[in-house]
Design a protein around this motif. Structure first.
Motif, PDB file in Angstrom:
ATOM      1  N   ALA A  33      80.600  77.997  -8.621  1.00 50.55           N
ATOM      2  CA  ALA A  33      81.862  77.642  -7.976  1.00 50.55           C
ATOM      3  C   ALA A  33      82.521  78.873  -7.370  1.00 50.55           C
ATOM      4  O   ALA A  33      82.369  79.986  -7.863  1.00 50.55           O
ATOM      5  CB  ALA A  33      82.805  77.002  -8.983  1.00 50.55           C
ATOM      6  N   CYS A  78      87.781  73.997 -13.438  1.00 47.71           N
ATOM      7  CA  CYS A  78      86.360  74.085 -13.104  1.00 47.71           C
ATOM      8  C   CYS A  78      85.517  74.069 -14.368  1.00 47.71           C
ATOM      9  O   CYS A  78      84.552  73.313 -14.486  1.00 47.71           O
ATOM     10  CB  CYS A  78      86.072  75.363 -12.317  1.00 47.71           C
ATOM     11  SG  CYS A  78      86.585  75.253 -10.604  1.00 47.71           S
ATOM     12  N   ILE A 106      81.672  74.121  -4.564  1.00 44.45           N
ATOM     13  CA  ILE A 106      80.691  74.038  -5.645  1.00 44.45           C
ATOM     14  C   ILE A 106      79.314  73.784  -5.043  1.00 44.45           C
ATOM     15  O   ILE A 106      79.098  72.760  -4.393  1.00 44.45           O
ATOM     16  CB  ILE A 106      81.070  72.903  -6.619  1.00 44.45           C
ATOM     17  CG1 ILE A 106      82.477  73.143  -7.171  1.00 44.45           C
ATOM     18  CG2 ILE A 106      80.055  72.804  -7.749  1.00 44.45           C
ATOM     19  CD1 ILE A 106      83.045  71.959  -7.921  1.00 44.45           C
TER      20      ILE A 106
END
Lengths: 84, 84
Positions: free
Chosen positions: B76, B64, B9
């Motif tokens: 991400a 996520c 990330i």
């Protein structure tokens, strides 16, 4: 020459990771029970000016030792890539 | 089947990264002037139980979206690997 260095820093294996544990519990609580083990580390990217790849790697290692990584708790993995 | 999923990330490109800037200044101050641009993100690894790789990836993406990533500021990148 310009190099892009990326450093992945993770807690040592076998060491407790309370942040990861909290995230796992959070994911399980919203129904994502398939998630079993979560570990959270850092990913750092740097641009480094150096004569060659070996020098860039050396500078990255020095940065890790002196500033970025706590060797007692963390393992670092360095990858160096030449920028076009 | 067990899968190891790793999620990188990073702050969106073009977005300011004050944490990275502070680290760059710190490195420059101790003499590592070759370090030019530092960006700091997270690396998360998870073990996921799923029937196949596609299902593991789907669970990772849902994690996520719901918990791990702030899509306004972060990008991400998910990779799924089967565990032996």
């Amino acid at each position: 020459m310009n190099y892009e260095v990326s450093v992945n820093i993770m807690p040592h294996q076998g060491l407790l990771d309370p942040q990861g544990k909290a995230v796992r519990q959070g994911l399980n609580k919203i129904g994502l029970n398939q998630v079993k083990d979560v570990r959270i580390g850092k990913k750092i990217t740097m641009h480094i000016e150096a004569l060659n790849e070996a020098e860039a790697a050396k500078i990255a290692e020095e940065s890790c030792q002196k500033v970025l990584v706590n060797a007692v708790m963390e393992t670092a993995e360095i990858t160096v890539k030449e920028l076009a």
